[in-house]
Design an enzyme around this catalytic site. Structure first.
Site, PDB file in Angstrom:
ATOM      1  N   HIS A   1     -10.393   2.876  -1.232  1.00  0.00           N
ATOM      2  CA  HIS A   1     -10.367   2.197  -0.013  1.00  0.00           C
ATOM      3  C   HIS A   1     -11.683   1.023  -0.100  1.00  0.00           C
ATOM      4  O   HIS A   1     -12.239   0.982   0.779  1.00  0.00           O
ATOM      5  CB  HIS A   1     -11.783   2.931   0.595  1.00  0.00           C
ATOM      6  CG  HIS A   1     -10.357   3.288   1.952  1.00  0.00           C
ATOM      7  ND1 HIS A   1     -11.078   4.207   3.142  1.00  0.00           N
ATOM      8  CD2 HIS A   1      -9.480   3.978   2.216  1.00  0.00           C
ATOM      9  CE1 HIS A   1     -10.295   4.259   4.123  1.00  0.00           C
ATOM     10  NE2 HIS A   1      -9.033   3.813   3.347  1.00  0.00           N
TER      11      HIS A   1
ATOM     12  N   HIS B   1       0.965  -0.919  -0.355  1.00  0.00           N
ATOM     13  CA  HIS B   1       0.557   0.092  -0.365  1.00  0.00           C
ATOM     14  C   HIS B   1       1.234   0.941   0.206  1.00  0.00           C
ATOM     15  O   HIS B   1       0.615   2.515  -0.428  1.00  0.00           O
ATOM     16  CB  HIS B   1      -1.177  -0.208   0.836  1.00  0.00           C
ATOM     17  CG  HIS B   1      -1.757   0.742   1.284  1.00  0.00           C
ATOM     18  ND1 HIS B   1      -2.926   0.932   0.306  1.00  0.00           N
ATOM     19  CD2 HIS B   1      -2.337   2.072   1.751  1.00  0.00           C
ATOM     20  CE1 HIS B   1      -3.731   2.140   0.686  1.00  0.00           C
ATOM     21  NE2 HIS B   1      -3.487   2.851   1.473  1.00  0.00           N
TER      22      HIS B   1
ATOM     23  N   SER C   1      -4.091  -0.623  -5.183  1.00  0.00           N
ATOM     24  CA  SER C   1      -5.192  -1.866  -4.854  1.00  0.00           C
ATOM     25  C   SER C   1      -5.363  -3.154  -5.421  1.00  0.00           C
ATOM     26  O   SER C   1      -5.460  -3.116  -6.180  1.00  0.00           O
ATOM     27  CB  SER C   1      -6.674  -1.088  -4.502  1.00  0.00           C
ATOM     28  OG  SER C   1      -6.700  -2.058  -3.973  1.00  0.00           O
TER      29      SER C   1
END
Lengths: 230, 738
Positions: free
Chosen positions: B94, B47, B536
């Site tokens: 997210h 990340h 991601s």
């Protein structure tokens, strides 16, 4: 324009007053106590103090609210839009309360309002029964009061705006949030404090889809210019 | 509290490999402390370090005359708007937090991306999103959708940023692992952009905003592994959002910038204090020394490890100018926010963390960060077996009998149907700049004090990316650009959010590499460089992984806002044309899915030269002022595009008579998803101008029919009343949610 921490339409109201209606505007921080030069106090929309409790419940205790109440008691013009309406109810300057929308969800969409009364400082630029397009953007916009109080409001001509369809029919389908009697905007019994749930500040320029809301601001200007008696 | 013993087992538990553990000892010249090991683990997590993607990301075009900040250099990219102002924008995922705690996951996703923008000194003027869920028939999917939408709504609305555009898709592959990508756009003064940098020995280091708690510890590491049955236990890794504090933090941050009191600022997102101190020090080629005893805490007994790794929201690290400390504190006091000096800038190049009088960590800043000591990997790739095994060879469906029914089914398909239920929960008009909000091809905002406007949109057709990642990603860029063009704006630059599965799986990594390649080709062709974004990985649940989903956030600039062009029909009697060529292309289409339940076939072809030529042509005609409305043709093909133009404006719906005599099979004519096409509406007396212009440029043009009537009519195939297809389009999602 009163800025509470968490207000977010103060900028929008300022823009309309300054750039559309072309009147001098100032921001008043919620901790201030002096606004001697102001003709009108606007409580803008937003989420004052975060509105994590009941909407407006903390804002009514902001230092400036004491002066706002005095100003209103002396007959000064006060207008509360959206969150500002909620704060005016909490502060006791307007009767009733704004509950959670019937859908229990935040609602943003264009709504139509019928002008119920045009002999007021806030509506003299409109015709009676004129249909206005404005934007609703609220989670707690359901106007509520006791049956007796509602009767009093209606009898006293304190309901200034009602939700309606595009043709001006006041119907259940045109009621976006469950407000009693489709009430969208009211005035106090002395006629100098108004609360309105949809945003005239977002409907004051044609490029944004409607200029109908500007009339509220122009009404107040007309009243100070002595163009109308109301 | 006694700290755990540092050894290889602990390192592995924190997500580090044996080699990485060795490397850490090499950098330090000794064994790491527990806190140091935690700091490395989180900074070297996927990340924060982009260790598995950075090598490929560097192949994307990242330069252009309009760019101010280069990709990856600052918190967000910046594009020149005019001589005085720049537009700052970025998209971020997210996904993992939203999978276990949809409301807070989505809310803090919005909060994080807003901070990325205002930490640079830009006031957020718009928010967008890109959401993907499983099938709406699944109650847990509905729970996730409801929570995510409420989270975005509550945070954005309260903060006071209009949520102006986005996309929502439903596909089984996102059942356990929804995608929640949030984008923010801000406006800043050109010379006043703030950098995420620590310079000037002796300058004070402040922590401002919320106090620090135990929420969100390991959030970055949690985002760097797959969703499993145990993921529910990671719920404490999800942060809690407070939009009210964020709004105060915005105002205070912009105030200290305006007063010129600081040298740098960075928000605390992933890896909190760890990431901000090490990245700012490394960028400034400086050191930072902080004392954790001074950090305002929410709870007692927090260890240095916890304080350094907390991802409590609504916090910033501010490097002030020495001598201006009092003024900085006064600003935050006005807004009732914490502002505590916790250390200062040094010249050691090291991040030194003190706690209870002893040194808890002492690390060379450079060794922690991307571009410095953080590892860079080039994982192996292999073409996925599902592509080898002929997902491409699928028969075109037989022509259905009732084309009208198929059109209604398409309009009611949740992927195409109006997302009104979603976007009515977003405030899309606060700040009174929204000229076009949700429901248009792209959102359009006016910029006060100039004639200009900006158009923004997020886009990705993940089915195409699944079937052909390279072409799919190129199409995502082109479609985003087309949307921006359709409202009259010139595509300028993109931000990307690359949602993929586990990069350790060579088949996943192959799709990632292909998608990057396709995206790069399209961005080069359209001259829309990549300003930044987010990767991601590990988007999978125990049974499946998500489609490769490289979401594109496009920014366009419109020189004259009065030339803004609607996506919906304007006037009865106007003529309607199709610009571009329709081929029999149903691979990966919504038509194929609705008719056969399959996601298969050959993805529509894309010729980048043609794409660019047609976009430029349409933009020219819009500038010339002849277009009454303009809509790109995408999911569901021409049939859906025309229906959307009829009813897109709910207050003024139109019928349409489709009179063209197609040479293709009628169903393919209506539902093919051929690329590089626009539908345009023109006043009858001006159509000669369009017809002349296409001849000059050799662009395919087909007259489709006339606006008007009370039906969408395609004789002899169907006559659908406005009410009928309007209901299918507007009520489908509401009915399914119940």
């Amino acid at each position: 324009m009163v800025t509470f921490p968490g207000s977010n339409c103060d900028y929008d109201c300022y823009h309309v007053v300054q750039d559309v209606v072309r009147q001098p505007a100032v921001y008043l921080w919620h901790k201030e106590h002096h606004f001697d030069n102001c003709d009108v106090i606007i409580l803008p929309g937003g989420f004052a103090h975060g509105d994590y409790l009941r909407t407006g419940a903390i804002a009514r205790f902001s230092p400036i609210m004491r002066e706002v109440v005095d100003f209103a008691m002396r007959g000064g013009l006060v207008i509360g839009i959206c969150n500002g309406f909620q704060i005016l109810c909490e502060a006791g300057l307007l009767p009733g309360a704004l509950l959670r929308n019937r859908s229990l969800r935040f609602l943003h969409r264009p709504v139509y309002l019928r002008v119920e009364k045009n002999d007021t400082p806030f509506t003299n630029a409109y015709r009676k029964d004129q249909v206005l397009k404005m934007l609703a953007a609220h989670g707690d916009g359901c106007y509520y009061n006791t049956p007796e109080e509602i009767k009093k409001l209606e009898a006293g001509g304190q309901v200034l705006f009602r939700y309606c369809d595009r043709e001006g029919n006041v119907t259940e389908a045109a009621n976006p949030n469950g407000s009693l009697n489709n009430i969208a905007g009211i005035v106090n019994s002395s006629g100098n404090v108004m609360g309105l749930m949809p945003h005239p500040d977002r409907a004051a320029e044609a490029i944004l889809g409607s200029a109908d809301g500007a009339g509220i601001f122009f009404s107040m200007v007309a009243r100070f210019a002595g163009l109308v008696v109301a | 509290m006694k700290e755990p013993e540092v050894n290889i087992a602990l390192a592995k538990k924190l997500g580090l490999t044996e080699e990485e553990y060795q490397k850490i000892q090499g950098f330090l010249g000794r064994m790491p402390t527990y806190t140091e090991l935690g700091i490395y683990a989180v900074m070297w997590s996927e990340h924060c370090s982009y260790k598995n993607s950075i090598a490929l990301l560097k192949t994307l075009p990242r330069e252009g005359s309009a760019l101010v900040a280069k990709a990856g250099e600052e918190n967000a990219g910046a594009v020149v708007l005019d001589e005085e102002r720049v537009i700052v924008f970025k998209i971020e995922s997210h996904n993992h937090p939203s999978a276990v705690e949809p409301y807070q996951g989505a809310a803090t996703g919005v909060g994080g991306i807003l901070r990325d923008v205002f930490t640079m000194g830009a006031r957020p003027i718009a928010a967008l999103n890109s959401l993907r869920f499983g099938n709406l028939g699944d109650p847990r999917v509905r729970y996730l959708l409801d929570g995510v939408v409420r989270g975005i709504s509550d945070y954005g609305n309260s903060f006071g940023v209009p949520t102006v555009a986005g996309e929502v898709y439903f596909e089984d592959c996102y059942t356990g692992n929804p995608l929640v990508n949030a984008m923010a756009v801000g406006l800043a003064k050109r010379g006043r952009l703030v950098r995420a940098i620590a310079t000037g020995v002796g300058n004070p280091v402040f922590i401002v905003g919320s106090s620090t708690g135990r929420d969100g510890i390991h959030g970055a590491s949690f985002a760097s592994k797959e969703i499993t049955d145990e993921s529910e236990e990671d719920r404490p890794s999800v942060q809690i959002g407070d939009p009210f504090t964020e709004k105060l933090l915005l105002e205070a941050s912009l105030e200290i910038i305006k007063k010129d009191l600081i040298v740098g600022m960075q928000d605390m997102g992933a890896a909190g204090l760890t990431c901000s101190t090490s990245e700012m020090a490394a960028k400034g080629k400086a050191g930072i020394e902080i004392d954790l005893d001074k950090v305002p805490l929410r709870e007692k007994g927090m260890t240095p490890y916890e304080i350094m790794l907390s991802e409590s929201q609504e916090r910033m690290l501010v490097i002030g100018k020495k001598g201006r400390e009092v003024e900085i504190r006064e600003v935050f006091e006005k807004w009732d926010l914490n502002c505590v000096q916790i250390g200062e800038v040094t010249d050691t190049g090291r991040v030194v963390v003190k706690f209870l009088g002893r040194v808890a960590a002492d690390i060379p800043a450079e060794s922690l960060v991307l571009g410095g000591g953080a590892p860079v990997y080039n994982p192996p790739r292999k073409k996925p077996t599902y592509l080898e095994n002929g997902v491409k060879s699928v028969k075109t469906p037989d022509p259905p009998k009732d084309l009208g029914k198929v059109l209604l089914d398409l309009l009611a398909s949740p992927n195409i149907a109006s997302k009104r239920w979603v976007f009515q929960q977003y405030d899309s008009t606060v700040r009174t700049n929204t000229v076009f909000g949700p429901g248009y091809d792209a959102a359009l905002l006016r910029i006060r004090g100039s004639k200009k406007g900006i158009a923004v949109k997020t886009d990705c057709n993940a089915r195409y990316c699944y079937l052909d990642p390279r072409r799919g990603a190129a199409i995502a860029v082109c479609e985003a650009a087309r949307n921006v063009v359709a409202v009259g704006a010139k595509p300028m630059a993109i931000t990307n959010c690359l949602n993929f599965g586990n990069p350790g799986d060579p088949e996943v990594y192959w799709t990632f590499a292909e998608a990057i390649a396709g995206m790069g080709e399209a961005c080069r062709a359209l001259e829309t460089p990549v300003t930044g974004g987010n990767v991601s990985f590990y988007n999978e649940d125990p049974t499946r992984m998500v489609y490769p989903t490289p979401v594109i956030g496009m920014l366009g600039i419109l020189d004259d806002i009065d030339k803004a062009t609607s996506s919906h029909f304007q006037t009865e009697g106007n003529w309607v044309y199709l610009v571009g060529e329709t081929k029999p292309e149903t691979g990966g289409s919504e038509y194929m899915k609705v008719l056969t339940g399959q996601v298969a076939g050959v993805v529509p072809t894309l010729d980048l030269k043609t794409e660019k030529k047609i976009q430029a042509f349409v933009l020219n005609q819009i500038s010339a002022g002849i277009m009454e409305s303009c809509h790109d043709v995408s999911d569901g093909g021409l049939g859906v595009a025309l229906a959307e133009m009829c009813i897109g404006n709910q207050e003024r719906k139109f019928g349409f008579a489709l009179e063209a005599k197609p040479t293709l099979r009628p169903d393919l004519f209506l539902f093919s998803e051929s690329q590089s096409r626009f539908v345009v509406e023109i006043k009858p007396q001006l159509t000669y101008k369009l017809e002349e212009a296409v001849k000059k440029e050799n662009i395919p043009l087909l007259k489709l029919g006339t606006v008007g009537g009370t039906e969408f009519m395609f004789s002899p195939h169907f006559h659908l009343s406005i009410e009928e297809f309007s209901n299918a389009y507007f009520n489908s999602i509401e009915t399914k949610i119940g």
